[in-house]
Design a protein around this motif. Structure first.
Motif, PDB file in Angstrom:
ATOM      1  N   ASN A  52       0.600  -0.988  -0.240  1.00  0.00           N
ATOM      2  CA  ASN A  52       0.278  -0.094  -0.136  1.00  0.00           C
ATOM      3  C   ASN A  52       1.276   1.302   0.099  1.00  0.00           C
ATOM      4  O   ASN A  52       0.570   2.072   0.511  1.00  0.00           O
ATOM      5  CB  ASN A  52      -0.853  -0.264   1.468  1.00  0.00           C
ATOM      6  CG  ASN A  52      -1.375  -1.772   1.168  1.00  0.00           C
ATOM      7  OD1 ASN A  52      -1.906  -2.107   2.449  1.00  0.00           O
ATOM      8  ND2 ASN A  52      -2.343  -1.620   0.123  1.00  0.00           N
ATOM      9  N   VAL A  53       1.424   1.183  -0.766  1.00  0.00           N
ATOM     10  CA  VAL A  53       2.853   2.394  -0.928  1.00  0.00           C
ATOM     11  C   VAL A  53       1.994   3.402  -1.974  1.00  0.00           C
ATOM     12  O   VAL A  53       1.847   3.410  -2.692  1.00  0.00           O
ATOM     13  CB  VAL A  53       4.225   1.679  -1.176  1.00  0.00           C
ATOM     14  CG1 VAL A  53       4.452   3.510  -2.267  1.00  0.00           C
ATOM     15  CG2 VAL A  53       4.846   1.311  -0.554  1.00  0.00           C
ATOM     16  N   THR A  54       2.168   4.967  -1.475  1.00  0.00           N
ATOM     17  CA  THR A  54       1.946   6.157  -1.742  1.00  0.00           C
ATOM     18  C   THR A  54       2.969   6.831  -2.275  1.00  0.00           C
ATOM     19  O   THR A  54       3.987   7.024  -0.784  1.00  0.00           O
ATOM     20  CB  THR A  54       0.301   7.099  -1.455  1.00  0.00           C
ATOM     21  OG1 THR A  54      -0.473   5.765  -1.010  1.00  0.00           O
ATOM     22  CG2 THR A  54       0.469   7.714  -2.365  1.00  0.00           C
ATOM     23  N   VAL A  55       3.703   7.674  -3.120  1.00  0.00           N
ATOM     24  CA  VAL A  55       4.934   8.552  -3.176  1.00  0.00           C
ATOM     25  C   VAL A  55       3.844   9.457  -4.433  1.00  0.00           C
ATOM     26  O   VAL A  55       3.633   9.242  -5.492  1.00  0.00           O
ATOM     27  CB  VAL A  55       5.782   7.570  -3.937  1.00  0.00           C
ATOM     28  CG1 VAL A  55       6.861   8.932  -4.158  1.00  0.00           C
ATOM     29  CG2 VAL A  55       6.799   7.007  -3.119  1.00  0.00           C
ATOM     30  N   ALA A  56       4.497  10.167  -3.847  1.00  0.00           N
ATOM     31  CA  ALA A  56       4.265  11.959  -5.224  1.00  0.00           C
ATOM     32  C   ALA A  56       5.185  12.364  -4.905  1.00  0.00           C
ATOM     33  O   ALA A  56       5.711  12.738  -3.908  1.00  0.00           O
ATOM     34  CB  ALA A  56       2.579  12.420  -4.379  1.00  0.00           C
ATOM     35  N   ALA A 116       0.181   0.766  -4.231  1.00  0.00           N
ATOM     36  CA  ALA A 116       1.158  -0.033  -4.297  1.00  0.00           C
ATOM     37  C   ALA A 116       1.183  -0.847  -3.946  1.00  0.00           C
ATOM     38  O   ALA A 116       1.795  -0.879  -2.963  1.00  0.00           O
ATOM     39  CB  ALA A 116       1.869   0.761  -5.402  1.00  0.00           C
ATOM     40  N   THR A 117       1.553  -1.952  -4.609  1.00  0.00           N
ATOM     41  CA  THR A 117       1.802  -2.916  -3.484  1.00  0.00           C
ATOM     42  C   THR A 117       2.664  -3.824  -4.760  1.00  0.00           C
ATOM     43  O   THR A 117       2.132  -4.654  -6.172  1.00  0.00           O
ATOM     44  CB  THR A 117       0.710  -3.859  -3.357  1.00  0.00           C
ATOM     45  OG1 THR A 117      -0.329  -3.414  -2.141  1.00  0.00           O
ATOM     46  CG2 THR A 117       1.222  -5.486  -3.025  1.00  0.00           C
ATOM     47  N   VAL A 140       7.472  -0.503   3.717  1.00  0.00           N
ATOM     48  CA  VAL A 140       8.783  -1.479   2.668  1.00  0.00           C
ATOM     49  C   VAL A 140      10.139  -2.049   2.911  1.00  0.00           C
ATOM     50  O   VAL A 140      10.203  -1.597   4.192  1.00  0.00           O
ATOM     51  CB  VAL A 140       9.905  -0.123   2.079  1.00  0.00           C
ATOM     52  CG1 VAL A 140      10.861  -0.694   0.662  1.00  0.00           C
ATOM     53  CG2 VAL A 140       8.147   0.557   1.254  1.00  0.00           C
ATOM     54  N   ARG A 141       9.211  -3.320   3.100  1.00  0.00           N
ATOM     55  CA  ARG A 141      10.207  -3.852   3.894  1.00  0.00           C
ATOM     56  C   ARG A 141      11.670  -4.705   3.248  1.00  0.00           C
ATOM     57  O   ARG A 141      10.526  -5.955   2.021  1.00  0.00           O
ATOM     58  CB  ARG A 141       9.420  -5.547   4.519  1.00  0.00           C
ATOM     59  CG  ARG A 141       8.289  -4.930   5.718  1.00  0.00           C
ATOM     60  CD  ARG A 141       7.657  -6.054   6.090  1.00  0.00           C
ATOM     61  NE  ARG A 141       6.654  -6.412   5.253  1.00  0.00           N
ATOM     62  CZ  ARG A 141       5.710  -6.245   4.984  1.00  0.00           C
ATOM     63  NH1 ARG A 141       5.064  -5.314   6.179  1.00  0.00           N
ATOM     64  NH2 ARG A 141       4.468  -7.140   4.433  1.00  0.00           N
ATOM     65  N   VAL A 142      12.497  -4.962   3.718  1.00  0.00           N
ATOM     66  CA  VAL A 142      13.692  -5.220   2.650  1.00  0.00           C
ATOM     67  C   VAL A 142      14.058  -7.256   3.979  1.00  0.00           C
ATOM     68  O   VAL A 142      14.381  -6.723   4.722  1.00  0.00           O
ATOM     69  CB  VAL A 142      14.945  -4.709   2.510  1.00  0.00           C
ATOM     70  CG1 VAL A 142      15.897  -4.835   1.671  1.00  0.00           C
ATOM     71  CG2 VAL A 142      14.226  -3.339   1.927  1.00  0.00           C
ATOM     72  N   ALA A 165      -0.272   2.526 -10.031  1.00  0.00           N
ATOM     73  CA  ALA A 165       0.034   0.825  -9.797  1.00  0.00           C
ATOM     74  C   ALA A 165       1.091   0.070 -10.261  1.00  0.00           C
ATOM     75  O   ALA A 165       1.502   0.541 -11.340  1.00  0.00           O
ATOM     76  CB  ALA A 165      -1.109  -0.222  -9.841  1.00  0.00           C
ATOM     77  N   VAL A 166       1.372  -1.042  -9.476  1.00  0.00           N
ATOM     78  CA  VAL A 166       2.569  -1.528 -10.235  1.00  0.00           C
ATOM     79  C   VAL A 166       1.884  -2.684 -11.033  1.00  0.00           C
ATOM     80  O   VAL A 166       1.455  -3.642 -10.088  1.00  0.00           O
ATOM     81  CB  VAL A 166       3.581  -1.817  -8.980  1.00  0.00           C
ATOM     82  CG1 VAL A 166       4.692  -2.821  -9.547  1.00  0.00           C
ATOM     83  CG2 VAL A 166       4.443  -1.114  -8.382  1.00  0.00           C
TER      84      VAL A 166
END
Length: 604
Positions: free
Chosen positions: A302-306, A316-317, A354-356, A493-494
């Protein structure tokens, strides 16, 4: 066909050495030529000679009287105060076109601004107004404006130096369609885009060692012909031969654009690749990647970037596992680089997580070259990262790794600041791999690389046991080294695309009214050719099969005659008789092959 340009024993040299020596070749009015070779081999010099921008040091170069030539150079200089309209439909850039002025705008009836905008849309600039000044445009936008100026002018010969630079996959596909279906004249193009070479070109010129060799067909045909040449030569470089065999195996086993060659032309070359394994052992690589990386690599939820008021990613997932080989495709500005920067933790999302994975050791290749130590020598720059490197099952010294990327012994001690753009890109990739990452994030890795260096890179990636994520407009690279395609379509979206690049192209809006649909993979054909009927195709295929059987029989007889010649080498009368029979057989075989080629062309 009529000859429009002819080079007779042409030579050209600079202070750095001889680039072209005793070159003789011709260009006909229907030729579509792709020019390939290593960086610095003389490809651009050859094009400048053809356009008349440079004169040969010796030899003779002639052009047909009144020949209208449109030329796109590598460096485009547009008047900063000129508008897009001035450049595209006016005469603001006309001297740079190299075209006969009587063929220019004064005598051309333009289809109107809508047609011009359609070309700009096809080249990826839908929002660019015709009254926009060229001064503030980026280098890529200026090149596309200049290319648009060429495309809307009638030309007997188009000379394009790296036309696909700064075009995304959709733009490259549109340009291939336009050149194949709309351009009526001859074409000569320098490009490292191998898919584009196959889609557009029917002839390939290889510039190497001061000479120019001509081959029938595009990139796939050139690769096949080089392998045949290697097979015939008595002394070859083993590493290059192995690389060509592997590339041939890839082309035969499903490359998206391939040559159509008669069976009797490829049987001998097939012997080279009969025992070549698949380019990648996916099971083994996945097992190794899991051992090195564990179960988790990247999880975006559920990432959002502007960026300011412009949204890039919206809720986005995106999940990446060990051994995944992922391509990221999308138009410029849709967020591919942003996504890579999220994975490298250079960027923090506005919302979402974001998990790495704990074991992730990422190597990130950016589009910039600023991280290179410009005052160091090439070998020193590599050894700053590592003196010995393990790549897959190979352990290499820094010098051996440099050789894989085209840095010979004489180049190891060159100062980085003195390297060309392509050499710096190679060094950047080399240093990245020397760090032995287990995740590779590559942002446009093919920029400035020639076709041979690209093959070297793909060969390394084939056996690289880690996770690979590539953002690229190079369709050939994407389909060559990646297993999965994700698209950023501008909706935040991806999106996973099981159908790959072909599916991606179907999701894009049409570039504009009257534009051609994207080329999907077919080799180039000449414009306006009427196809045969179904009955003619069936009959033609039967005739092709008969001709192939005939050629096979003639080859067998020819082999028998060679055996008899060896057995009767001391019998002059017998040798004379057999030699006459051999000449007759060769003539019959050549006629059958020519008939096959003519019929095959009529059935395309």
């Amino acid at each position: 066909m009529a000859n429009i340009v002819n080079l007779d024993r042409v030579a050209k040299q600079y202070a750095s050495g001889v680039l072209l020596d005793d070159v003789s070749l011709g260009l006909d009015d229907s030729d579509r030529v792709g020019v390939v070779g290593l960086n610095g081999a003389g490809k651009s010099t050859l094009l400048r000679l053809i356009t008349g921008a440079e004169e040969p040091d010796s030899g003779r170069l002639t052009r047909r009287r009144g020949l209208a030539v449109g030329s796109l150079p590598q460096q485009v200089d547009l008047p900063p105060t000129a508008t897009v309209r001035d450049v595209v439909v006016g005469d603001a850039w006309l001297p740079a076109l190299g075209a006969d002025t009587e063929h220019g705008p004064a005598e051309h009836v333009w289809a109107g601004d809508a047609a011009v905008r359609a070309v700009l849309r096809g080249l990826g600039m839908p929002g660019l107004g015709l009254d926009t000044e060229t001064g503030p445009l980026s280098g890529g936008e200026k090149r596309r404006v200049a290319l648009a100026a060429l495309l809307i002018r009638p030309a007997d010969l188009l000379i394009l130096d790296e036309p696909t630079n700064h075009l995304d996959i959709a733009g490259v596909s549109w340009l291939a369609a336009w050149l194949t279906r709309e351009h009526r004249g001859a074409l000569a193009v320098v490009t490292h885009d191998r898919w584009f070479l196959d889609a557009v070109c029917t002839t390939t010129w290889e510039v190497a060692d001061g000479t120019v060799r001509s081959y029938e067909g595009g990139y796939a045909a050139w690769t096949l012909a080089r392998a045949e040449r290697v097979r015939r030569e008595t002394v070859t470089e083993a590493r290059r031969q192995n690389l060509l065999r592997k590339e041939l195996a890839w082309l035969q086993r499903g490359a998206p654009a391939r040559t159509s060659k008669p069976k009797f032309r490829i049987d001998a070359a097939n012997a080279l690749i009969a025992d070549v394994p698949q380019p990648r052992d996916g099971v083994s690589l996945h097992r190794l990647a899991t051992a090195r990386l564990g179960k988790q690599v990247y999880d975006l939820e559920n990432v959002t970037v502007a960026h300011g008021d412009r949204g890039i990613l919206a809720d986005a997932t995106f999940r990446v596992g060990p051994g995944d080989r992922i391509a990221l495709v999308g138009a410029n500005g849709t967020g591919k680089t942003t996504l890579l920067r999220l994975l490298t933790e250079q960027l923090t999302p506005d919302t979402g997580t974001v998990r790495v994975g704990q074991t992730v050791r990422a190597g990130y290749l950016s589009q910039q070259l600023s991280e290179l130590p410009t005052d160091a020598r090439v070998l020193e720059a590599i050894e700053q990262v590592a003196r010995r490197v393990r790549l897959g099952d190979r352990e290499l010294t820094a010098a051996q790794l440099a050789e894989l990327f085209g840095f010979g012994e004489s180049r190891l001690w060159s100062v980085v600041a003195d390297l060309s753009g392509g050499e710096r890109r190679r060094l950047q990739l080399l240093r990245l791999l020397a760090g032995e990452p287990n995740v590779l994030l590559l942002d446009e890795p093919t920029n400035d690389l020639d076709t041979d260096t690209l093959a070297e890179l793909e060969d390394l990636l084939d056996s690289w046991p880690g996770t690979l994520i590539v953002a690229s407009h190079d369709r050939y690279l994407v389909e060559r080294v990646c297993d999965t395609v994700f698209a950023l379509l501008g909706d935040g979206a991806v999106t996973h695309l099981p159908g790959g690049i072909d599916q991606y192209l179907t999701l894009l809006p049409e570039p504009g009214d009257g534009d051609q649909t994207p080329v999907t993979a077919a080799p180039a054909t000449t414009p306006e050719r009427t196809g045969p009927s179904a009955a003619q195709v069936r009959a033609g295929k039967k005739e092709l099969a008969r001709l192939e059987r005939l050629v096979a029989r003639l080859e067998t007889k020819e082999s028998d005659l060679h055996t008899q010649l060896a057995e009767h080498a001391t019998d002059y009368a017998k040798v004379t008789e057999l030699d006459a029979q051999l000449a007759q057989l060769r003539s019959e075989r050549a006629a059958a092959e020519e008939e096959w080629l003519t019929l095959a062309a009529s059935l395309d």
